[in-house]
Design a protein around this motif. Structure first.
Motif, PDB file in Angstrom:
ATOM      1  N   SER A   1      30.432 -41.029   6.420  1.00  0.00           N
ATOM      2  CA  SER A   1      30.365 -41.362   7.847  1.00  0.00           C
ATOM      3  C   SER A   1      28.919 -41.485   8.279  1.00  0.00           C
ATOM      4  O   SER A   1      27.993 -41.243   7.506  1.00  0.00           O
ATOM      5  CB  SER A   1      31.037 -40.250   8.666  1.00  0.00           C
TER       6      SER A   1
ATOM      7  N   LYS B   1      32.112 -30.686   7.658  1.00  0.00           N
ATOM      8  CA  LYS B   1      33.073 -31.576   8.295  1.00  0.00           C
ATOM      9  C   LYS B   1      34.483 -31.202   7.841  1.00  0.00           C
ATOM     10  O   LYS B   1      34.782 -31.201   6.643  1.00  0.00           O
ATOM     11  CB  LYS B   1      32.756 -33.029   7.927  1.00  0.00           C
TER      12      LYS B   1
ATOM     13  N   HIS C   1      37.871 -32.004   6.990  1.00  0.00           N
ATOM     14  CA  HIS C   1      38.639 -33.194   6.636  1.00  0.00           C
ATOM     15  C   HIS C   1      40.144 -33.021   6.843  1.00  0.00           C
ATOM     16  O   HIS C   1      40.912 -33.935   6.538  1.00  0.00           O
ATOM     17  CB  HIS C   1      38.354 -33.599   5.190  1.00  0.00           C
TER      18      HIS C   1
ATOM     19  N   GLY D   1      34.083 -40.242  11.505  1.00  0.00           N
ATOM     20  CA  GLY D   1      35.325 -39.795  10.895  1.00  0.00           C
ATOM     21  C   GLY D   1      35.630 -40.515   9.593  1.00  0.00           C
ATOM     22  O   GLY D   1      34.788 -40.601   8.703  1.00  0.00           O
TER      23      GLY D   1
ATOM     24  N   ALA E   1      39.719 -37.723  10.325  1.00  0.00           N
ATOM     25  CA  ALA E   1      38.584 -37.352   9.468  1.00  0.00           C
ATOM     26  C   ALA E   1      39.019 -37.217   8.013  1.00  0.00           C
ATOM     27  O   ALA E   1      38.477 -36.420   7.262  1.00  0.00           O
ATOM     28  CB  ALA E   1      37.950 -36.052   9.951  1.00  0.00           C
TER      29      ALA E   1
END
Length: 531
Positions: free
Chosen positions: A383, A263, A265, A398, A270
């Motif tokens: 999340s 993910k 960030h 997010g 996010a």
């Protein structure tokens, strides 16, 4: 959606919410609401007095794992406002990790001592009569029935005892048990699906195989299971590996490993709060921001549902690590401040004011093997995500979990679960920790219920549109003015969560049941329709 480096940019939604009572936020367009009813207290603090529950509609009993007591507590909720302990089923010397029910049959997955020995699944009728037991893999961590009730599946985590020389490291697996005749089951009725076929295989680069000296089969540790509507396929979270295993149930074989990627960030929406000392003079503060880091999803619980003929997977992206505290001889954890960063990463990241306090993984961090860290990877994505059955991400929440809890509980943001007055203490390590998830179709729409292991509480999303999940409610039944060890702080450390549909409910209204590991309490909520 996934680059060559396996980075997933989350599909985000715009969240609108209004503040309600303390510890509760709600979307003004919501059409359901969680209303606290009763609670059962085991009286056990910080020792898994209540972790996983299952419900039997014939008796209106909850079956609750009590690890400390090595037993199943049977609690009647004919009146959900006043749960009553009826009896307990003692399993000693085994310790129950999970329980499931189907049409009056109760299955309990229990670990042996030491945990590296094979575990057991015990079968009872709903009245408590022992029927049979079978041997399964090491550290059975979750048990579930297939929807048709013909089989029981058990996630055998198979953790090592340590990473020292001459350690014991069992292979992870899923046991498949035919339960047509539960009163006469023997070990011959158990099929074990392992991962030996993947030893030496080329895997998705986001799948983490890193235990010292471990094969793929030893390093993959099944955590949680969800089963397809036709009872033919199971999806199994392999938490530490950042992966999902796909199990062909009739053939008893894993047929695929799905890497979940990372993910980003730095992507708008996010972010995360990556430090517990980023305020003036190293004080804590809320600071949800974007950073050049790549979160590993590392999901714990998983659930599934069908919309328009397609199956979707829902994961609670808690995060987990292998540290020397749990596994002597190996430690993948490090604070950003202690690492030598590649020149491409700003050196200011190592300060407390930024993310120097953030706990990240050493594994896979030095991409070009030149001795410095090229990629910072924190544990968990803070999340929940919705995926296709092939692992394509449709939605990720997010930074909504931290944004929502910060608005609802600004003085308790990212608290720990065993102590009050712990504001911001979890920001440097996994934040609220989404742990459990249950999905159910209620009043014509699909909902996901996700528990937060650290700050506590349940968050509700409408997931009827898998691409555009919508926040509905956040509610927290913790008392931040109470004394946790004394049992006056309410519900702490929620773990397992189940939905009792209206058709099975003792009050003809759907219920939500949350087992809280730290407080040893089991909370019942009514799920009310308000529009």
């Amino acid at each position: 959606m996934t680059s060559a480096r396996g980075v997933r940019r989350p599909v985000l939604t715009v969240l609108a919410f209004a503040l309600g009572v303390a510890g509760s936020t709600a979307d003004p367009e919501k059409n359901i609401s969680l209303v606290p009813l009763g609670s059962y207290a085991s009286g056990i603090f910080n020792n898994s007095g209540s972790e996983i529950s299952a419900f039997d509609k014939k008796t209106n009993n909850l079956f609750i794992t009590n690890v400390a007591g090595k037993r199943i507590d049977v609690v009647n909720i004919s009146n959900p406002s006043t749960p009553v302990l009826i009896t307990s089923w003692v399993l000693a010397p085994y310790s129950p990790n999970s329980v499931a029910t189907h049409h009056g049959l109760v299955a309990v997955a229990a670990e042996a001592s030491p945990k590296t020995n094979p575990g057991k699944v015990f079968f009872f009728d709903s009245g408590g009569t022992p029927l049979s037991s079978v041997t399964v893999g090491s550290l059975p961590d979750m048990v579930t029935f297939t929807p048709d009730g013909k089989r029981v599946l058990v996630a055998n985590e198979g953790e090592p005892n340590n990473y020292l020389p001459n350690n014991t490291n069992p292979e992870g697996s899923v046991s498949i048990i035919e339960v047509d005749h539960p009163e006469t089951l023997t070990d011959a009725d158990v099929i074990t699906a392992g991962f030996a076929a993947f030893n030496g295989a080329v895997l998705d680069p986001s799948i983490r195989i890193f235990g010292p000296g471990a094969t793929v089969a030893q390093d993959l540790e099944p955590e949680y299971i969800t089963v397809s509507h036709d009872s033919k396929t199971a999806w199994v979270t392999l938490q530490e590996a950042n992966a999902i295993g796909v199990l062909d149930i009739p053939n008893g074989q894993f047929i695929r490993l799905i890497g979940l990627g990372f993910k980003d960030h730095s992507h708008p929406g996010a972010g995360l709060d990556g430090s517990d000392r980023d305020g003036p003079s190293n004080t804590p503060k809320i600071n949800i921001a974007n950073w050049p880091i790549f979160g590993m999803y590392l999901p714990d619980a998983i659930a599934s549902y069908r919309v328009a003929g397609h199956t979707y997977l829902v994961t609670a992206n808690e995060g987990d690590s292998r540290s020397a505290a749990d596994f002597p001889g190996f430690d993948e954890e490090a604070r950003v401040s202690t690492l030598t960063l590649d020149p491409s990463l700003p050196s200011a990241l190592k300060t407390n004011a930024q993310i120097g306090r953030l706990t990240v993984s050493r594994v896979g961090a030095d991409i070009d093997t030149d001795g410095d860290v090229d990629r910072l990877m924190p544990f968990g994505a803070r999340s929940f995500s919705i995926w296709t059955e092939d692992g394509v991400q449709m939605f990720d929440s997010g930074d909504a979990f931290e944004q929502i809890t910060a608005a609802a509980l600004p003085l308790q943001f990212n608290s720990n679960n065993d102590a009050n007055n712990s504001f911001d203490t979890r920001s440097d390590n996994k934040g609220p920790e989404p742990e459990g998830v249950a999905v159910e179709k209620l009043y014509g729409r699909w909902y996901a219920f996700v528990t937060f292991e650290r700050i506590g509480g349940v968050i509700v999303y409408d997931i009827s549109d898998p691409r555009h999940a919508r926040f509905v409610q956040y509610i927290n039944t913790r008392d931040f003015s109470g004394d946790p060890p004394a049992g006056t702080a309410g519900d702490l450390g929620p773990e397992g969560v189940i939905v009792i549909p209206e058709s099975d409910s003792p009050i003809a209204q759907p219920l939500l049941v949350v087992a809280n590991e730290i407080s040893g309490t089991t909370r019942v909520f009514a799920i009310s329709k308000i529009k």
